[in-house]
Design a protein around this motif. Structure first.
Motif, PDB file in Angstrom:
ATOM      1  N   PRO A  76       0.802  -1.232   0.000  1.00  0.00           N
ATOM      2  CA  PRO A  76       0.000   0.000   0.000  1.00  0.00           C
ATOM      3  C   PRO A  76       0.831   1.276   0.000  1.00  0.00           C
ATOM      4  N   ASP A  77       1.985   1.232   0.646  1.00  0.00           N
ATOM      5  CA  ASP A  77       2.838   2.425   0.718  1.00  0.00           C
ATOM      6  C   ASP A  77       3.810   2.522  -0.443  1.00  0.00           C
ATOM      7  N   GLY A  78       3.726   1.609  -1.378  1.00  0.00           N
ATOM      8  CA  GLY A  78       4.614   1.649  -2.527  1.00  0.00           C
ATOM      9  C   GLY A  78       5.885   0.857  -2.317  1.00  0.00           C
ATOM     10  N   VAL A  79       6.603   0.634  -3.395  1.00  0.00           N
ATOM     11  CA  VAL A  79       7.868  -0.096  -3.357  1.00  0.00           C
ATOM     12  C   VAL A  79       8.969   0.830  -2.833  1.00  0.00           C
ATOM     13  N   PRO A  80       9.788   0.376  -1.880  1.00  0.00           N
ATOM     14  CA  PRO A  80      10.870   1.245  -1.384  1.00  0.00           C
ATOM     15  C   PRO A  80      11.873   1.571  -2.484  1.00  0.00           C
ATOM     16  N   ALA A  81      12.531   2.722  -2.348  1.00  0.00           N
ATOM     17  CA  ALA A  81      13.506   3.144  -3.358  1.00  0.00           C
ATOM     18  C   ALA A  81      14.786   2.323  -3.285  1.00  0.00           C
ATOM     19  N   GLU A  82      15.088   1.796  -2.106  1.00  0.00           N
ATOM     20  CA  GLU A  82      16.264   0.952  -1.929  1.00  0.00           C
ATOM     21  C   GLU A  82      16.046   0.038  -0.733  1.00  0.00           C
ATOM     22  N   VAL A  83      16.825  -1.026  -0.677  1.00  0.00           N
ATOM     23  CA  VAL A  83      16.740  -1.952   0.450  1.00  0.00           C
ATOM     24  C   VAL A  83      18.147  -2.178   0.996  1.00  0.00           C
ATOM     25  N   THR A  84      18.206  -2.632   2.223  1.00  0.00           N
ATOM     26  CA  THR A  84      19.496  -2.884   2.873  1.00  0.00           C
ATOM     27  C   THR A  84      20.085  -4.199   2.387  1.00  0.00           C
ATOM     28  N   ILE A  85      21.334  -4.124   1.936  1.00  0.00           N
ATOM     29  CA  ILE A  85      22.076  -5.309   1.510  1.00  0.00           C
ATOM     30  C   ILE A  85      23.336  -5.395   2.365  1.00  0.00           C
ATOM     31  N   GLU A  86      23.528  -6.525   3.021  1.00  0.00           N
ATOM     32  CA  GLU A  86      24.680  -6.683   3.909  1.00  0.00           C
ATOM     33  C   GLU A  86      25.437  -7.967   3.582  1.00  0.00           C
ATOM     34  N   ARG A  87      26.680  -7.997   4.005  1.00  0.00           N
ATOM     35  CA  ARG A  87      27.457  -9.225   3.871  1.00  0.00           C
ATOM     36  C   ARG A  87      27.212 -10.083   5.104  1.00  0.00           C
ATOM     37  N   PRO A  88      26.790 -11.330   4.938  1.00  0.00           N
ATOM     38  CA  PRO A  88      26.517 -12.182   6.111  1.00  0.00           C
ATOM     39  C   PRO A  88      27.785 -12.472   6.895  1.00  0.00           C
ATOM     40  N   ARG A  89      27.613 -12.684   8.186  1.00  0.00           N
ATOM     41  CA  ARG A  89      28.771 -12.948   9.037  1.00  0.00           C
ATOM     42  C   ARG A  89      29.315 -14.351   8.872  1.00  0.00           C
ATOM     43  N   GLU A  90      28.455 -15.280   8.508  1.00  0.00           N
ATOM     44  CA  GLU A  90      28.878 -16.674   8.417  1.00  0.00           C
ATOM     45  C   GLU A  90      28.961 -17.137   6.970  1.00  0.00           C
ATOM     46  N   LYS A  91      30.012 -17.893   6.672  1.00  0.00           N
ATOM     47  CA  LYS A  91      30.126 -18.480   5.347  1.00  0.00           C
ATOM     48  C   LYS A  91      29.038 -19.525   5.172  1.00  0.00           C
ATOM     49  N   GLY A  92      28.624 -19.720   3.953  1.00  0.00           N
ATOM     50  CA  GLY A  92      27.542 -20.652   3.689  1.00  0.00           C
ATOM     51  C   GLY A  92      26.194 -19.976   3.636  1.00  0.00           C
TER      52      GLY A  92
END
Length: 566
Positions: free
Chosen positions: A26-42
């Motif tokens: 309802p509020d629309g698609v966000p302009a950006e989202v948070t992308i992070e590097r995971p702490r654990e491999k796999g």
């Protein structure tokens, strides 16, 4: 792919799901989202919590939304895997060719890699150091000389229009004390109470005498004329000395503003008139006050004392308005640890003149620095007599070691540095570690050239076009590529938060990733023996060039050199 590109891919996937009717936002698609590097491999190359954030708004549960997104993202040519984990985290694995393309993007961008437009359109003034022109710059100024300059650099990298400004406190009784001290030394008399001591005062007296022969002689009735002449000559000499010290320390200012010139221009009376018209001043006990308590200050502030003398706060208000009149959207002040009380009064001052201090004014408070040598704190200066000077610190420690060591910690944390530790040529010294990492990339490039391993073409674009990014598929190469891809995000974060120490810590982590790649036998860049030069050698050379570019750029943002040999 870098985090920004992945963010765009996720936003695009959300938009497609909404357009298809598979998802309602309802509020629309966000302009950006948070992308992070995971702490654990796999857990993939990157992760996002977008499903957790949007599920309630979308009227579904996070895992269901995550599955919808995963299916859509798998159609993206740069994404090899998308998996939902835990309560709804989405783990993403980038395809080898898309990950390898990061190296090509960096080489193509060159020194501009890391620049973003996150602060584009903002005009920001960063004022720092702003010492009295009555003595050498000392340890108390050193931390801000580094951080103010570095903050200016990262703000510019994030797209802001930045002015780095030094406010010269060249008005007030201290200037007469300064002149009287020089005169007393030149005439062989004791320095008067409240005056300045140290060898530099003798040096100034000699320099003034050389420039103005006879200025220290003559009858007593010319004392005021003498004071003015000596004050102006000594002021010019000492300000020039400060400017030379800062330039030697790789700290540069775009503007040098004079408090005295502010008064001479009529800005202070104009400011008082404006405050009166706005209804924020009143008279009491023969003094003129600004009613700053209306805007959260702990007490009202005097603008004109009962004896008619203007206060520093009157100058501060006029100076702030002068900055705003010059077109700055945001004015950043970097102040020392003893200036906590200034935060409330400066914010109230901005509100009194009609501004929203949350939008136009920002005050950063720095904590004290101690420099230790052989277990003893450096306190005394051979030239200043009281505190160790900036020039002496540079002579003993060096510009790069001192700048990097001061830049790698948050401004609000007290800091103790040991001369032996920050000048040690070893891997446990962060500045040496990062600079040596850069020098290693240069040595690899030189060795490659001698063995005939060169990038094809005559410019970066040709080298990129001839490069097969999928060849950079080893785990260590992917680790390094992820680190390199993160640089623009780190720069943007350092600018947004005014925390250049994030750049330093990033450089150390990235140097570690490069060294691990370099030490991995399976990742040899150079051909051995009679091995022919092949595409893999050139792909790895491109990775080295990309690493060199990022390390050099990161060091430059801290005002630290990137040596080619060590």
């Amino acid at each position: 792919m870098n985090p920004a590109q992945l963010s765009s891919a996720v936003v695009e996937a959300l938009g497609a799901l909404v357009d298809e009717g598979a998802l309602a936002l309802p509020d629309g698609v966000p302009a950006e989202v948070t992308i992070e590097r995971p702490r654990e491999k796999g857990h993939g190359d990157y992760a996002t919590n977008v499903a957790l954030k949007l599920a309630k708004r979308a009227g579904t549960n996070p895992r269901a939304l995550g599955e919808l997104l995963a299916q859509r993202l798998l159609a993206h040519e740069g994404i090899a895997a998308a998996e939902v984990a835990g309560p709804g985290f989405l783990n993403l694995t980038v395809a080898a060719d898309a990950q390898g393309r990061v190296a090509a993007d960096i080489v193509a961008a060159g020194a501009a890699y890391g620049d973003t437009a996150t602060l584009a359109g903002q005009a920001i003034d960063v004022e720092f150091v702003s010492a009295n022109p009555t003595g050498p710059l000392h340890l108390g100024h050193t931390r801000w000389a580094v951080l103010g300059d570095a903050i200016g650099r990262v703000l510019a990298a994030a797209g802001a229009t930045v002015t780095r400004e030094f406010y010269i406190n060249d008005r007030g009784v201290q200037m007469n004390h300064f002149a009287d001290s020089i005169i007393a030394v030149a005439q062989g008399r004791p320095v008067p109470e409240g005056g300045y001591h140290g060898a530099y005062v003798h040096e100034l007296a000699a320099a003034v005498a050389q420039q103005h022969p006879g200025v220290f002689e003559g009858p007593d009735d010319s004392a005021e004329e003498r004071r003015v002449a000596v004050r102006e000559a000594g002021y010019a000499l000492q300000l020039k000395a400060q400017q030379t010290s800062l330039a030697r320390f790789n700290t540069h200012f775009d503007t040098w503003s004079s408090e005295r010139a502010l008064h001479e221009s009529g800005s202070v009376p104009e400011t008082l008139t404006r405050l009166t018209e706005l209804g924020h001043v009143y008279e009491e006990a023969g003094a003129l006050w600004m009613r700053t308590t209306d805007f959260g200050d702990d007490k009202d502030r005097v603008l004109i004392k009962s004896d008619g003398e203007l206060t520093y706060f009157a100058s501060d208000t006029a100076y702030y308005l002068d900055k705003r009149a010059r077109g700055f959207d945001r004015c950043i002040y970097l102040l020392g640890a003893d200036h906590h009380g200034y935060v409330g009064r400066l914010r109230a001052m901005a509100a009194c003149v009609g501004d929203d201090p949350d939008q136009t004014l920002e005050v950063l408070i720095g904590q004290l620095v101690k420099i230790m040598r052989d277990g003893e704190e450096l306190r005394l200066s051979k030239r200043a007599g009281t505190m160790v000077t900036l020039d002496e610190l540079v002579d003993e420690i060096g510009t790069d070691a001192l700048r990097y060591s001061l830049a790698r910690y948050p401004a609000d944390s007290p800091l103790v540095l040991d001369v032996a530790e920050i000048t040690r040529a070893s891997a446990d010294n962060p500045v040496y570690y990062v600079q040596y990492g850069h020098a290693r990339t240069c040595a690899l490039m030189n060795n490659a050239a001698q063995l005939g391993v060169t990038l094809p073409g005559t410019d970066a674009s040709e080298a990129v076009d001839a490069f097969d990014p999928a060849l950079l598929s080893h785990e260590r190469e992917r680790d390094l590529l992820r680190a390199l891809a993160d640089f623009p995000r780190v720069v943007a974060s350092a600018a947004e938060l005014r925390e250049p120490h994030r750049i330093a810590r990033y450089l150390e982590d990235t140097t570690s990733a490069f060294n691990k790649w370099y030490d991995t036998r399976e990742c040899r860049m150079l051909p051995q023996g009679e091995e022919p030069v092949g595409p893999l050698n050139r792909a790895r050379l491109l990775l080295v060039v990309a690493s060199r570019t990022v390390l050099a750029r990161g060091l430059d943002l801290l005002g630290v050199t990137a040596p080619e040999r060590m």
